[in-house]
Write an enzyme that holds these catalytic residues in place. Sequence first.
Site, mmCIF file in Angstrom:
data_model
loop_
_atom_site.group_PDB
_atom_site.id
_atom_site.type_symbol
_atom_site.label_atom_id
_atom_site.label_comp_id
_atom_site.label_asym_id
_atom_site.label_seq_id
_atom_site.Cartn_x
_atom_site.Cartn_y
_atom_site.Cartn_z
ATOM 1 N N ARG A 16 -65.880 -89.492 -19.951
ATOM 2 C CA ARG A 16 -65.153 -88.867 -19.130
ATOM 3 C C ARG A 16 -65.962 -87.937 -18.038
ATOM 4 N NH1 ARG A 16 -61.193 -86.373 -23.858
ATOM 5 N NH2 ARG A 16 -63.286 -86.711 -25.086
ATOM 6 N N LYS A 23 -73.193 -85.852 -21.628
ATOM 7 C CA LYS A 23 -72.460 -84.648 -21.417
ATOM 8 C C LYS A 23 -73.020 -83.434 -21.825
ATOM 9 C CE LYS A 23 -68.525 -84.274 -23.940
ATOM 10 N NZ LYS A 23 -67.177 -84.391 -24.421
ATOM 11 N N GLY A 78 -67.509 -91.329 -34.472
ATOM 12 C CA GLY A 78 -66.485 -90.327 -34.526
ATOM 13 C C GLY A 78 -67.196 -89.125 -35.146
ATOM 14 N N ARG A 333 -92.099 -70.835 0.026
ATOM 15 C CA ARG A 333 -92.285 -72.082 -0.938
ATOM 16 C C ARG A 333 -92.967 -71.777 -2.089
ATOM 17 N NH1 ARG A 333 -93.992 -76.291 3.115
ATOM 18 N NH2 ARG A 333 -94.187 -77.598 0.955
ATOM 19 N N LYS A 351 -96.128 -71.057 2.406
ATOM 20 C CA LYS A 351 -96.387 -71.984 1.224
ATOM 21 C C LYS A 351 -97.765 -71.717 0.669
ATOM 22 C CE LYS A 351 -98.577 -75.408 0.491
ATOM 23 N NZ LYS A 351 -99.222 -76.756 0.850
ATOM 24 N N TYR A 387 -103.582 -79.371 7.334
ATOM 25 C CA TYR A 387 -103.312 -80.717 6.839
ATOM 26 C C TYR A 387 -103.714 -81.472 7.768
ATOM 27 C CZ TYR A 387 -101.160 -85.037 4.746
ATOM 28 O OH TYR A 387 -100.923 -85.989 4.122
#
Length: 457
Positions: A16, A23, A78, A333, A351, A387
């Site tokens: 459901r 779940k 069950g 970050r 960062k 970078y």
Amino acid sequence: MTNRFAIILAAGQGTRMKSKLYKVLHPVCGKPMVEHVVDNVSKLTVERTVTVVGHGAELVKSKLLNKSDFVVQEEQLGTAHAVKQAKGILGDEEGTTLVICGDTPLITSETMEALLKHHHEHKAKATVLTAYTDQPDGYGRVIRNAEGLVEKNVEHKDTNEEERKIKEINTGTYCFDNQALFQALEKVSNDNAQGEYYLPDVIEILKNQNEVVSAYQTADFDETMGVNDRVALSEAERIMRKRINEYHMRNGVTIIDPTHTYIDASIRIGSDTIIYPGSIIKGNTTIAEDCQIGPNSELYNAVIGPGSVIQQSVVRESTIGARVDIGPFAHIRPESNIHDEVKIGNFVEIKKAVIGKGSKASHLSYIGDADVGENVNLGCGSITVNYNGKSKSLTKIEDDVFVGCNSNLVAPVTVGKGAYIAAGSTITKDVPGESLSIARARQVNKEDYVKKLNLKN
Ligand code: UD1
Ligand code: CA
């Protein structure tokens, strides 16, 4: 004292929920439902807790680790069939066994304890925890006889018209005499609307054997809610959120609007901290005393020191010192370490950087892969160029450096103690301490040149 055991049912897929996630792993206030159940059970004294897993067994185990033993229910036939899987571990034990569904995250250890007490006082072989609700749809109904004693449970899908009107429901939590439980389980059949082996049928089986069966009704239906779909999930989240926020408020935290403040189950917050609306505080975050968080701040696995202010900002997996001022609109970050009395202003991204005590980046900057010393001024628009398209490099800025506005520091590069970078510089070489570095084209003023161009009449 009688030995106590616990069995937690967590093998279902949870159709459901209409989800890829099993779940019982859906989080309520940041913690999987089944973990709430296991943690609440662990507050009682139990010899052993056994969790029945099936769908997503490995993932469930990896969440609960050593908090529980596990048995696998290969096919979900069950709830009675699920409990039976624990026979190998608990079948020979003498004592009382608490059985609880992995999808009822709100049942507190106090209620479990009250159920156990009732069970012992009534010398019962089985006691079911019940609750009263105006919306019993979907739940099993508790059928009592003329004297008010429990006779049996009827699942919603098996009810007749009269039974459907009953508003006392089975919460899916029970106490059993362990031996009586495993004996009765052998007699449960699957002759019902769903073709499943129902655990609550054990009540009727024991009753028919003239054993004492009992029901303990808790006053708080909210606590016993079973989460079968996303509507119930949001309801459980709402109730849990209220519980968490009230806990912090009672501990001396001001929460301006608890209905719009989202604090995970695991968070610690010091007294006299104020949380403004729209704040989301997640994971393993710790906030010290006298802080101001929000409005609209998001903290995830963060450590915030005393007296710090985090306004309309995001902090992830980072440590913030004392009396730090962050935001509005800053982004801290992961792996950043912001020391005491730092100021990080609007539109600044940090960062994987250390920012030393008393340093400032007040506006529009990117500081990544950097080691910044104390009392450094990072002017508006300071950027660490970390970078090169392939790899990241470190920028080191020593104590007392002044970085003028709109400067690029192309890493790897070191700016020595007390150096001064002129505004608009693009620094590609190390700067010695105490020196002024200017790395920009010289300004040339060409007088009367506009007239020569003859662009103006
Ligand atoms: C169950 C009860 C119902 C009660 C409700 C309370 C039964 C037959 N019904 O209904 O009386 O009112 O809980 O919330 O017990 N599970 C397994 N293996 C299985 C089937 C289920 O481990 O083969 C687990 C599920 O993962 C879940 C729990 O047992 O955590 C309950 O199962 P679920 O299908 O949600 O039962 P309900 O229909 O809610
Ligand atoms: Ca359920």
